[in-house]
Design a protein around this motif. Sequence first.
Motif, PDB file in Angstrom:
ATOM      1  N   ALA A 201       0.829  -1.208   0.000  1.00 17.99           N
ATOM      2  CA  ALA A 201       0.000   0.000   0.000  1.00 17.99           C
ATOM      3  C   ALA A 201       0.863   1.258   0.000  1.00 17.99           C
ATOM      4  O   ALA A 201       0.549   2.251  -0.675  1.00 17.99           O
ATOM      5  CB  ALA A 201      -0.938  -0.006   1.204  1.00 17.99           C
ATOM      6  N   ALA A 202       1.967   1.209   0.746  1.00 18.29           N
ATOM      7  CA  ALA A 202       2.821   2.388   0.873  1.00 18.29           C
ATOM      8  C   ALA A 202       3.722   2.608  -0.337  1.00 18.29           C
ATOM      9  O   ALA A 202       4.134   3.746  -0.602  1.00 18.29           O
ATOM     10  CB  ALA A 202       3.679   2.252   2.128  1.00 18.29           C
ATOM     11  N   ASN A 203       4.020   1.548  -1.095  1.00 18.09           N
ATOM     12  CA  ASN A 203       5.013   1.654  -2.160  1.00 18.09           C
ATOM     13  C   ASN A 203       4.455   1.557  -3.576  1.00 18.09           C
ATOM     14  O   ASN A 203       5.179   1.843  -4.535  1.00 18.09           O
ATOM     15  CB  ASN A 203       6.082   0.574  -1.966  1.00 18.09           C
ATOM     16  N   LYS A 204       3.218   1.169  -3.733  1.00 19.21           N
ATOM     17  CA  LYS A 204       2.620   1.085  -5.062  1.00 19.21           C
ATOM     18  C   LYS A 204       2.448   2.492  -5.643  1.00 19.21           C
ATOM     19  O   LYS A 204       2.555   3.493  -4.926  1.00 19.21           O
ATOM     20  CB  LYS A 204       1.265   0.381  -4.968  1.00 19.21           C
ATOM     21  N   PRO A 205       2.133   2.603  -6.951  1.00 20.62           N
ATOM     22  CA  PRO A 205       1.850   3.922  -7.523  1.00 20.62           C
ATOM     23  C   PRO A 205       0.676   4.592  -6.810  1.00 20.62           C
ATOM     24  O   PRO A 205      -0.296   3.928  -6.430  1.00 20.62           O
ATOM     25  CB  PRO A 205       1.499   3.604  -8.980  1.00 20.62           C
ATOM     26  N   LYS A 206       0.757   5.880  -6.641  1.00 25.65           N
ATOM     27  CA  LYS A 206      -0.273   6.601  -5.889  1.00 25.65           C
ATOM     28  C   LYS A 206      -1.639   6.539  -6.564  1.00 25.65           C
ATOM     29  O   LYS A 206      -2.674   6.614  -5.900  1.00 25.65           O
ATOM     30  CB  LYS A 206       0.142   8.064  -5.677  1.00 25.65           C
ATOM     31  N   ASP A 207      -1.656   6.393  -7.895  1.00 24.00           N
ATOM     32  CA  ASP A 207      -2.936   6.378  -8.593  1.00 24.00           C
ATOM     33  C   ASP A 207      -3.484   4.973  -8.816  1.00 24.00           C
ATOM     34  O   ASP A 207      -4.507   4.802  -9.482  1.00 24.00           O
ATOM     35  CB  ASP A 207      -2.823   7.112  -9.938  1.00 24.00           C
ATOM     36  N   SER A 208      -2.822   3.963  -8.262  1.00 26.43           N
ATOM     37  CA  SER A 208      -3.330   2.596  -8.388  1.00 26.43           C
ATOM     38  C   SER A 208      -4.143   2.233  -7.152  1.00 26.43           C
ATOM     39  O   SER A 208      -4.147   2.946  -6.150  1.00 26.43           O
ATOM     40  CB  SER A 208      -2.175   1.605  -8.569  1.00 26.43           C
ATOM     41  N   VAL A 209      -4.838   1.100  -7.231  1.00 21.80           N
ATOM     42  CA  VAL A 209      -5.692   0.636  -6.136  1.00 21.80           C
ATOM     43  C   VAL A 209      -5.199  -0.728  -5.654  1.00 21.80           C
ATOM     44  O   VAL A 209      -4.934  -1.625  -6.462  1.00 21.80           O
ATOM     45  CB  VAL A 209      -7.165   0.526  -6.599  1.00 21.80           C
ATOM     46  N   LEU A 210      -5.052  -0.843  -4.353  1.00 20.66           N
ATOM     47  CA  LEU A 210      -4.732  -2.131  -3.730  1.00 20.66           C
ATOM     48  C   LEU A 210      -6.040  -2.781  -3.297  1.00 20.66           C
ATOM     49  O   LEU A 210      -6.804  -2.200  -2.520  1.00 20.66           O
ATOM     50  CB  LEU A 210      -3.821  -1.937  -2.526  1.00 20.66           C
ATOM     51  N   VAL A 211      -6.307  -3.971  -3.826  1.00 26.37           N
ATOM     52  CA  VAL A 211      -7.527  -4.715  -3.496  1.00 26.37           C
ATOM     53  C   VAL A 211      -7.140  -5.913  -2.642  1.00 26.37           C
ATOM     54  O   VAL A 211      -6.316  -6.740  -3.055  1.00 26.37           O
ATOM     55  CB  VAL A 211      -8.254  -5.180  -4.775  1.00 26.37           C
ATOM     56  N   VAL A 212      -7.714  -6.003  -1.452  1.00 24.67           N
ATOM     57  CA  VAL A 212      -7.431  -7.107  -0.537  1.00 24.67           C
ATOM     58  C   VAL A 212      -8.718  -7.912  -0.362  1.00 24.67           C
ATOM     59  O   VAL A 212      -9.707  -7.419   0.190  1.00 24.67           O
ATOM     60  CB  VAL A 212      -6.913  -6.610   0.823  1.00 24.67           C
ATOM     61  N   ASP A 213      -8.692  -9.137  -0.846  1.00 20.01           N
ATOM     62  CA  ASP A 213      -9.851 -10.027  -0.794  1.00 20.01           C
ATOM     63  C   ASP A 213      -9.762 -10.856   0.486  1.00 20.01           C
ATOM     64  O   ASP A 213      -8.905 -11.739   0.608  1.00 20.01           O
ATOM     65  CB  ASP A 213      -9.842 -10.921  -2.031  1.00 20.01           C
ATOM     66  N   GLU A 214     -10.639 -10.561   1.424  1.00 15.41           N
ATOM     67  CA  GLU A 214     -10.637 -11.254   2.717  1.00 15.41           C
ATOM     68  C   GLU A 214     -11.862 -12.163   2.862  1.00 15.41           C
ATOM     69  O   GLU A 214     -12.468 -12.246   3.915  1.00 15.41           O
ATOM     70  CB  GLU A 214     -10.570 -10.236   3.859  1.00 15.41           C
ATOM     71  N   ALA A 215     -12.171 -12.888   1.806  1.00 12.65           N
ATOM     72  CA  ALA A 215     -13.330 -13.781   1.844  1.00 12.65           C
ATOM     73  C   ALA A 215     -13.230 -14.810   2.963  1.00 12.65           C
ATOM     74  O   ALA A 215     -14.247 -15.238   3.520  1.00 12.65           O
ATOM     75  CB  ALA A 215     -13.488 -14.488   0.498  1.00 12.65           C
ATOM     76  N   TYR A 216     -11.994 -15.205   3.308  1.00 15.12           N
ATOM     77  CA  TYR A 216     -11.796 -16.284   4.285  1.00 15.12           C
ATOM     78  C   TYR A 216     -11.251 -15.779   5.610  1.00 15.12           C
ATOM     79  O   TYR A 216     -10.851 -16.574   6.457  1.00 15.12           O
ATOM     80  CB  TYR A 216     -10.857 -17.341   3.680  1.00 15.12           C
ATOM     81  N   ILE A 217     -11.243 -14.491   5.819  1.00 11.44           N
ATOM     82  CA  ILE A 217     -10.584 -13.912   6.985  1.00 11.44           C
ATOM     83  C   ILE A 217     -11.239 -14.328   8.296  1.00 11.44           C
ATOM     84  O   ILE A 217     -10.580 -14.395   9.339  1.00 11.44           O
ATOM     85  CB  ILE A 217     -10.522 -12.374   6.879  1.00 11.44           C
ATOM     86  N   HIS A 218     -12.530 -14.638   8.277  1.00 13.73           N
ATOM     87  CA  HIS A 218     -13.224 -14.968   9.527  1.00 13.73           C
ATOM     88  C   HIS A 218     -12.810 -16.321  10.092  1.00 13.73           C
ATOM     89  O   HIS A 218     -13.107 -16.620  11.249  1.00 13.73           O
ATOM     90  CB  HIS A 218     -14.739 -14.927   9.308  1.00 13.73           C
ATOM     91  N   TRP A 219     -12.106 -17.133   9.287  1.00 12.64           N
ATOM     92  CA  TRP A 219     -11.652 -18.423   9.789  1.00 12.64           C
ATOM     93  C   TRP A 219     -10.432 -18.288  10.680  1.00 12.64           C
ATOM     94  O   TRP A 219      -9.971 -19.276  11.270  1.00 12.64           O
ATOM     95  CB  TRP A 219     -11.330 -19.360   8.627  1.00 12.64           C
ATOM     96  N   THR A 220      -9.867 -17.102  10.766  1.00  9.14           N
ATOM     97  CA  THR A 220      -8.641 -16.897  11.535  1.00  9.14           C
ATOM     98  C   THR A 220      -8.701 -15.570  12.274  1.00  9.14           C
ATOM     99  O   THR A 220      -9.478 -14.689  11.908  1.00  9.14           O
ATOM    100  CB  THR A 220      -7.411 -16.921  10.598  1.00  9.14           C
ATOM    101  N   ASP A 221      -7.872 -15.425  13.273  1.00 10.41           N
ATOM    102  CA  ASP A 221      -7.816 -14.169  14.029  1.00 10.41           C
ATOM    103  C   ASP A 221      -6.644 -13.297  13.597  1.00 10.41           C
ATOM    104  O   ASP A 221      -6.241 -12.380  14.316  1.00 10.41           O
ATOM    105  CB  ASP A 221      -7.718 -14.472  15.531  1.00 10.41           C
ATOM    106  N   THR A 222      -6.080 -13.569  12.440  1.00 16.70           N
ATOM    107  CA  THR A 222      -4.973 -12.770  11.941  1.00 16.70           C
ATOM    108  C   THR A 222      -5.401 -11.315  11.741  1.00 16.70           C
ATOM    109  O   THR A 222      -6.585 -11.041  11.488  1.00 16.70           O
ATOM    110  CB  THR A 222      -4.461 -13.356  10.606  1.00 16.70           C
ATOM    111  N   PRO A 223      -4.486 -10.352  11.858  1.00 13.48           N
ATOM    112  CA  PRO A 223      -4.855  -8.942  11.645  1.00 13.48           C
ATOM    113  C   PRO A 223      -5.490  -8.709  10.277  1.00 13.48           C
ATOM    114  O   PRO A 223      -5.076  -9.295   9.282  1.00 13.48           O
ATOM    115  CB  PRO A 223      -3.510  -8.213  11.764  1.00 13.48           C
ATOM    116  N   ARG A 224      -6.487  -7.865  10.261  1.00 15.37           N
ATOM    117  CA  ARG A 224      -7.250  -7.578   9.052  1.00 15.37           C
ATOM    118  C   ARG A 224      -6.703  -6.357   8.302  1.00 15.37           C
ATOM    119  O   ARG A 224      -6.008  -5.528   8.873  1.00 15.37           O
ATOM    120  CB  ARG A 224      -8.706  -7.281   9.400  1.00 15.37           C
ATOM    121  N   ALA A 225      -7.097  -6.251   7.026  1.00  9.23           N
ATOM    122  CA  ALA A 225      -6.731  -5.081   6.223  1.00  9.23           C
ATOM    123  C   ALA A 225      -7.783  -3.983   6.298  1.00  9.23           C
ATOM    124  O   ALA A 225      -7.607  -2.927   5.692  1.00  9.23           O
ATOM    125  CB  ALA A 225      -6.519  -5.493   4.769  1.00  9.23           C
TER     126      ALA A 225
END
Length: 385
Positions: A201-225
């Motif tokens: 997120a910090a290093n990509k081009p400023k005009d691009s979009v970072l897409v984070v697909d967290e469809a399975y995030i609820h199966w774990t307690d890992t930090p979210r985006a």
Amino acid sequence: METTTPTEFEQELLDRGYSRRQLAKVTALLGAGAVAMRTVGAAAQQAAKPVEGAVRIGANECWTGPFPVAAEAAFKLVTEGNRYEPDNEHEKLFAAVAQVEGIPADRIVAWPGSSDPLSRVAVAFASPTKGIVTADPTYEAIWRTGAWLGAKVTKVPLTKDNAHDVKAMLAADPNAGVYYICSPNNPTGTITPIGDIEWLAANKPKDSVLVVDEAYIHWTDTPRAAKLAATRDDVLVLRTFSKLFGMAGMRLGLTFAAPSLMEKMMRYDGGQVTAMLPMTAVACGTVSVAQADLIKARQAEMAANRDKAIAHLTKKGIKVLPGSMANMFMVDWGKPAKDMQAALLTQKVQIGRNWPIWPNVSRISVGSASEMDAFCKAVDAVWKV
């Protein structure tokens, strides 16, 4: 020959490098809904046709339906089905999600699942000159849509730990319009550390979009985006109720993003799509997100079923890719995965597919304890070294 003046929407696409022929595909994708999704192959991402009497552990569905308390809320809305929206159901959903995720309600939008917004990302932010960068293997919907539209698609292998190699992704196309991360990843179930996601997120081009697909995030307690989508204007997070919440057939998904970003997603027909959600699904989702104890219990049940099946395979000398934190795992049979898929089906066990980059590896969805026992017995019956 008579010519027509491009609409504002068409002109914007032309300005981003799409041809007039590609415009027709964009219009088909957004205007024809399910028909277009079949055309670009998105239907292949859903469950294979069920086989009567078979154990179905191939589509990453939950082995059970919604939490009973959430199902009760959905049924109440059935009895009020004569109303388009009985009592501000959308606002209730956004408030509930905002409370759980710590994200402003005005950055939350609900969709009928997550496939539509994922394809819409390719239209809104990618083009023949500003491409899409993904991992390989990962969930293919965005790269299939992008390729079908004519956007440049770049695929980058996972790391040795089966995480997204964010530095390699940036190096592969430093001028991309979209960088796509699926974490936990489908099909490997592995996590990309939040620190790596933040780095991209910090290093990509400023005009691009970072897409984070967290469809399975609820199966774990890992930090979210979600916190990135709460504070940045160039990060979009996808969620779905199809997995842990047992609502695959009810079709409910979410996007977290800045209003300015969502405006670009809505420019086409997004407002119409998001306004047509079934109220039963919205009510079910509203109750589901707040069930912290039930979520924990379902997480634990899944993990126990997954780990027991993996232990059984490992004891037989069958290789399982390590590190899954989701309701799936990858089995390397050391021979064509399609043959093993067919062999297991003779035992009435329907497993998942392989990915082209890994032809000998099958994705196995985690089902109930009895379903995973049936899977293990089926492997015992057909496995030959």
